[in-house]
Scaffold this motif. Structure first.
Motif, PDB file in Angstrom:
ATOM      1  N   ASN A   1       0.725  -1.301  -0.019  1.00 56.84           N
ATOM      2  CA  ASN A   1       0.164   0.027   0.038  1.00 56.84           C
ATOM      3  C   ASN A   1       1.025   1.431   0.009  1.00 56.84           C
ATOM      4  O   ASN A   1       0.480   2.358   0.227  1.00 56.84           O
ATOM      5  N   ARG A   2       2.078   1.117  -0.063  1.00 56.49           N
ATOM      6  CA  ARG A   2       3.016   2.335  -0.364  1.00 56.49           C
ATOM      7  C   ARG A   2       3.444   2.627  -1.844  1.00 56.49           C
ATOM      8  O   ARG A   2       3.219   1.911  -2.604  1.00 56.49           O
TER       9      ARG A   2
ATOM     10  N   VAL B   1      -2.149   3.623   6.777  1.00 56.06           N
ATOM     11  CA  VAL B   1      -0.926   2.855   6.468  1.00 56.06           C
ATOM     12  C   VAL B   1       0.026   2.569   7.381  1.00 56.06           C
ATOM     13  O   VAL B   1       0.699   1.506   7.670  1.00 56.06           O
TER      14      VAL B   1
END
Length: 326
Positions: free
Chosen positions: A146-147, A249
């Motif tokens: 998710n980066r 996140v």
């Protein structure tokens, strides 16, 4: 949040477009969620139904789903027409687009800006298994789920036949297998990156992160490559909410998104959908899903979604608006 809640949608639950069969129109082809009609002059009429497909089944119909997807795509087609020509000719009805009939290219172009995804063709699924070379791109070690990726990547897949599965493919393989020429691949990949950059910038203005998306291209009789199908809709694209992204996140949580999988999750928790009868889906669940689609439209486009004052049967309205094509 959406300007429209569950309560406002409940009166519309019985007014959905399950079946878009119009006998007066020629050459009908019914897909999972769209009905297509090919006119003799080379135009195609595409009617977006409200059907919700999952597990290779039509589970239910979601009020305004077809309208949301058609009008969201319209928003983006109009804002990217300076980048590439598209198949749109006109919108005679909120659920309908009349377009050029194109020969669809056999490669689906997926553009990604983040290390994300759960399907077998997603880069995160392959990366966590140890793959570093994917889609002709070399990914460095140390990337996190998710980066943001070091740079935007194009990850093409072959377009599967009905019932098949899309398969990852590299640019070299696309050319070697004769799926596209080198020049065609250069055109569609560069165009896809330009479309994504436009989408990313405009989405950010509305508080959204455009994570990844897919594009389909087709060719007209003159050999001109055009954008087809849909663009930057909540069904073809992944969006995250900018405001909560970093906090979630950092805490190891999934970013907030337009979670439209209420129905899929509800069904899979109650039966094996590939073997068992599907239980009746509650009206409240259908209304909640409709509210999410409408929230997606409003957030993506920055425009309010107007509910009709008096529900008119959707198919009756579409037939009235398409009478001149009969």
């Amino acid at each position: 949040m959406s300007t429209i809640d569950r309560g406002a949608l409940l009166p519309h639950l019985g007014n959905t477009l399950w079946d878009a069969t119009i006998p007066e129109l020629p050459n009908h082809y019914r897909g999972k969620v769209r009905d297509n009609y090919d006119l003799p002059d080379g135009r195609r009429i595409i009617v977006a139904s409200d059907r919700l497909s999952a597990f290779d089944l039509i589970l239910t119909a979601i009020p305004f789903k077809g309208q949301v997807l058609t009008q969201t795509a319209r928003h983006w087609f109009e804002r990217t027409a300076d980048i590439v020509a598209n198949h749109v000719l006109e919108y005679p009805d909120p659920n309908v687009v009349v377009c050029r009939r194109l020969r669809i290219l056999p490669v689906e172009v997926v553009v990604r800006d983040y290390m994300a995804g759960t399907t077998s063709t997603s880069i995160w699924s392959m990366y966590k298994q140890g793959r570093r070379e994917m889609y002709g791109v070399r990914f460095p070690d140390g990337l996190e789920e998710n980066r943001k990726l070091p740079h935007t990547v194009v990850t093409p897949t072959t377009k599967a036949d009905q019932g098949g599965h899309d398969e990852p493919v590299t640019p070299d393989e696309i050319v070697a297998r004769g799926l596209l020429t080198a020049e065609q691949w250069r055109t569609v990949s560069e165009t896809a990156l330009a479309l994504f950059a436009r989408g990313r910038d405009l989405a950010a203005r509305n508080g959204l992160i455009l994570v990844d998306t897919k594009y389909e291209f087709g060719m007209d009789e003159a050999g001109t490559i055009m954008l087809a199908d849909e663009i930057h809709t909540p069904d073809s694209s992944r969006y995250w909410m900018q405001a909560t992204y970093e906090e979630r996140v950092a805490a190891g949580q999934r970013p907030h998104s337009f979670d439209k999988d209420f129905v899929r999750t509800w069904v899979s928790q109650r039966c094996d959908p590939y073997k068992d009868p599907i239980p009746e889906i509650p009206a409240e669940l259908v209304a909640d899903t409709a509210a999410v689609y409408i929230q997606a439209y409003e957030t993506i486009t920055g425009q309010p979604f107007a509910l009709p004052a008096e529900p008119e049967p959707v198919l009756e309205r579409i037939r009235r608006n398409l009478t001149r094509f009969f």
